[in-house]
Design an enzyme around this catalytic site. Structure first.
Site, PDB file in Angstrom:
ATOM      1  CB  SER A   1      -1.006   0.094   1.320  1.00 18.02           C
ATOM      2  OG  SER A   1      -1.471   1.442   1.382  1.00 18.02           O
TER       3      SER A   1
ATOM      4  CE1 TYR B   1      -4.135  -2.161   5.171  1.00 20.36           C
ATOM      5  CE2 TYR B   1      -3.280   0.053   4.788  1.00 20.36           C
ATOM      6  CZ  TYR B   1      -3.904  -0.964   4.186  1.00 20.36           C
ATOM      7  OH  TYR B   1      -4.009  -1.410   2.881  1.00 20.36           O
TER       8      TYR B   1
END
Length: 254
Positions: A145, A158
């Site tokens: 990501s 995350y």
């Protein structure tokens, strides 16, 4: 059948294949003649596999919890029994269940995110690499990501998990470069998936603000991520390994 990228009869594993980026990628590989193994904890992946078979493609589903070593071992035993090899793997399974500052986070959320996003990728890569070493190599792509390339306020766990995926990707790429195993990662920004739409809850003002955060002025499409994955798995990317490819509308250029 279009097979310009060399996927005809390749055995491809896609985790997190029941919906979103995983489903779209599995469909794209199947459309180019690959034999696709769809893995997901969500049995919706079986519906996707059945729909691909109904269209004349080669696809099978196997339920798998990537955070569980026994479940992952069973998945790869199934692949071995069914196809005897694996040529390409897209480790896409992951979760984002966090919405708060670091000091307010819970240990349960930390453990769950790390178990799926990091341990799950690590377990799958172990089996993929062991299998590919026996058959002359292959290509692995991990879903990281843009949060793995910088900061992600109110998503620190995350972000840490995706930084870890980047580290796993680069380390494995160097370790196995001479064994004809290429390992790369994609780093998407905000992508228009069902998960994104559920989080948005119809808030058009919020949607506009999120789109405006990207230099191109919009969020990305699933198809744009799929294109990056297929390129990294293709013969055209034969000299590309250890790359963390942003698919982010220019976000990391700022």
């Amino acid at each position: 059948m279009d097979n310009q990228q060399g996927f005809l009869d390749k055995v491809v594993l896609v985790t997190g294949a029941a919906a979103g980026i995983g489903e779209a990628t599995a469909r794209a590989f199947a459309a180019q003649g690959a034999k696709v193994v769809l893995a997901d904890i969500d049995n919706g992946g079986e519906h996707v596999a059945n729909s691909l078979c109904a269209q004349g493609h080669k696809a099978v589903f196997h339920a798998c919890d990537v955070s569980n070593s026994g479940s992952v071992t069973a998945l790869f035993a199934f692949i071995q029994d069914t196809f005897g090899r694996i040529d390409i793997a897209f480790n896409n399974a992951g979760i984002d269940i966090e919405s708060g500052k670091l000091a307010d986070g819970s240990e349960d959320v930390f453990d769950k995110i790390m178990d799926i996003n990091v341990k799950g990728v690590w377990l799958c890569m172990q089996h993929e690499i062991q299998t590919m070493l026996k058959t002359g190599g292959g290509a692995i792509v991990n879903t990281a990501s843009v949060a793995g390339l910088g900061a992600a306020p109110k998503m620190s766990i995350y972000a840490a998990s995706k930084h870890a995926v980047v580290g796993l990707t680069k380390s494995a790429a160097v370790e196995y470069a001479k064994k004809s195993i290429r390992v790369n990662a994609i780093c998407p920004a905000v992508i228009d998936t069902n998960m994104y739409r559920r989080a948005l809850a119809g808030d058009e003002k919020k949607a506009h603000a999120i789109g405006a955060m990207h230099p191109v002025g919009r969020i990305g499409t699933v198809e744009e991520v799929v294109g990056a994955v297929l390129y990294l798995c293709s013969e055209a990317a034969g000299f590309t390994t250890g790359v963390t490819l942003p698919v982010d509308g220019g976000s990391t250029a700022i």
